[in-house]
Write an enzyme that holds these catalytic residues in place. Structure first.
Site, PDB file in Angstrom:
ATOM      1  N   GLU A 191       0.781  -1.231   0.000  1.00 33.74           N
ATOM      2  CA  GLU A 191       0.000   0.000   0.000  1.00 33.74           C
ATOM      3  C   GLU A 191       0.821   1.295   0.000  1.00 33.74           C
ATOM      4  OE1 GLU A 191      -2.972  -0.207   3.103  1.00 33.74           O
ATOM      5  OE2 GLU A 191      -4.091  -1.739   2.002  1.00 33.74           O
ATOM      6  N   GLU A 309      -5.725  -8.141  -0.348  1.00 37.49           N
ATOM      7  CA  GLU A 309      -6.399  -7.882   0.934  1.00 37.49           C
ATOM      8  C   GLU A 309      -7.852  -7.527   0.673  1.00 37.49           C
ATOM      9  OE1 GLU A 309      -4.780  -4.885   3.539  1.00 37.49           O
ATOM     10  OE2 GLU A 309      -2.739  -5.660   3.387  1.00 37.49           O
TER      11      GLU A 309
HETATM   12  C1  BGC Z   1      -2.876  -2.959   7.306  1.00 41.12           C
HETATM   13  C2  BGC Z   1      -3.569  -3.373   8.561  1.00 41.12           C
HETATM   14  C3  BGC Z   1      -5.019  -2.945   8.542  1.00 41.12           C
HETATM   15  C4  BGC Z   1      -5.674  -3.409   7.261  1.00 41.12           C
HETATM   16  C5  BGC Z   1      -7.076  -2.937   7.148  1.00 41.12           C
HETATM   17  C6  BGC Z   1      -3.617  -3.484   6.134  1.00 41.12           C
HETATM   18  O1  BGC Z   1      -2.941  -3.146   4.971  1.00 41.12           O
HETATM   19  O2  BGC Z   1      -1.588  -3.433   7.280  1.00 41.12           O
HETATM   20  O3  BGC Z   1      -2.896  -2.860   9.668  1.00 41.12           O
HETATM   21  O4  BGC Z   1      -5.672  -3.502   9.629  1.00 41.12           O
HETATM   22  O5  BGC Z   1      -4.937  -2.982   6.129  1.00 41.12           O
HETATM   23  O6  BGC Z   1      -7.136  -1.557   7.246  1.00 41.12           O
END
Ligand code: BGC
Length: 370
Positions: A191, A309
């Site tokens: 990210e 993710e």
């Molecule tokens: C972060 C996490 C976070 C998640 C959702 C991830 O990329 O590393 O810390 O909880 O995104 O926001």
């Protein structure tokens, strides 16, 4: 203290301005060429081309299929120190994940708190050994694995100052794992955001790619766009056309008011509590549109996609979480994207570590069971 630190770190990461556009999807489209390479015509084309450009192309798609359905081992090695955010990896976690039917794990790793801040930026041996162990756990259980550089906070704040260190981190990581099976894949940086905007990220990532390619010419490398890997910026990233061992990646948390309601690291998320996602035609249409755009990018660029993710925070209603998770996972699969749920046993957890059991609605949603 560590909690606070997370709050600062992730809070800065999730500026409302870009979380508003934060979305991720991926898709893997079987192109005509991909299909041809397995047929007689493909063999003929191969011979004519003299080089295996098409086979190379095919490899990224093949490895993406290997990633298939996955889960993030989040809040463990990506915490400032493992355990600081409540998760310490256990061999049993890898066993459970494999046994449940997942194909891969994404192991987010914060290297920046385990390396010297002075050149040559040596990574702590003990930390490397811990990562060796985690990779071994995954691969020996037949789980493909993605490792990355996660939460390198300073890199986002000051890319110019931190790039030399990031390059040296990747050189060390790449060298150490150069002989690992190809089912271990590297993701350049989780990210990118803040100062690492589209333009800056476009300047920076080829340097990282080169640092890895010097020792890992054939390794599959995952690269996502700036603005937190949002699907909305996929078309801003120009991948090097000659490097066919790349899988594109994006993250999906839309609508943020639903997935991050009450998330303590987002300043404005308290009023979002109670936001529902019930799969109305409009909600499903938004999801479909986002993924269709990702699929178009994938097709036009002939790159497979990995949804690295997606997940909904524990404060959302469980029924809605399961519905949303099912919808996103199926949408990804519809377009041929591999995926990795965020995350295993922490705040978004598909697994309840205290009760030692899967949260069945989430597991069923992920694995398409009733
Ligand atoms: C972060 C996490 C976070 C998640 C959702 C991830 O990329 O590393 O810390 O909880 O995104 O926001």
């Amino acid at each position: 203290m560590t909690r606070l630190r997370k709050l600062t770190v992730v809070g800065s990461k999730l500026g409302a301005s870009y979380r508003g556009v934060r979305v991720v999807f991926c898709s893997m489209i079987f192109s005509v060429i991909g299909r041809m390479t397995s047929g007689i015509l493909g063999v003929a084309l191969f011979a004519a081309a003299g080089i295996s450009a098409f086979a190379q192309d095919d490899a990224a798609f093949r490895y993406n299929r290997l990633l298939g359905r996955g889960i993030n081992l989040g809040n463990a090695l990506d915490a400032p120190r493992e355990g600081a955010w409540g998760v310490t990896l256990k061999a049993d976690y890898f066993r459970l994940i494999r046994k449940a039917g997942f194909n891969s794990v994404r192991i987010p790793i914060r290297w920046s708190t385990h390396a010297s801040t002075a050149a040559p930026y040596d990574i702590e041996t003990g930390f490397f050994q811990r990562v060796d162990w985690a990779i071994g756990q995954a691969l020996s259980r037949n789980l493909a694995a993605v490792i990355n550089i996660h939460h390198y906070v300073e890199m986002n704040q000051d890319p110019v100052q931190n790039l030399p260190r990031l390059v040296e981190l990747w050189k060390q990581i790449a060298l150490r794992y150069r002989n690992q099976p190809k089912s271990l894949m590297f993701e350049l940086l989780n990210e990118p955001h803040d100062q690492l905007d589209d333009e800056r990220w476009q300047e920076v990532f080829p340097t990282l790619l080169k640092a890895i390619r010097d020792s890992n010419p054939d390794r599959i490398i995952l690269i996502g766009p700036a603005y937190l890997n949002t699907v909305d910026r996929l078309d801003k990233i120009q991948l090097p056309p000659q490097d066919r061992r790349i899988i594109g990646t994006f993250h999906y948390y839309k609508p943020l008011q639903f997935t991050h309601q009450g998330a303590f690291w987002l300043n404005d998320s308290a009023p979002w509590r109670g936001t529902r996602w019930v799969g109305t035609p409009q909600e499903r249409k938004e999801l479909r549109n986002d993924f269709e755009r990702a699929a178009t990018w994938s097709k036009q660029n002939h790159r497979p996609l990995y949804l690295g993710e997606f997940g909904a925070y524990r404060e959302a209603n469980m029924e809605d979480r399961a519905l949303w998770t099912r919808a996103v996972a199926r949408e990804a699969e519809k377009w041929g994207f591999s995926w990795s749920y965020w995350e295993f046993c922490s705040e978004f957890g598909a697994y309840d570590a205290a009760a030692r059991q899967w949260r069945q609605p989430l597991l069923n949603a992920l694995l398409d069971k009733e």
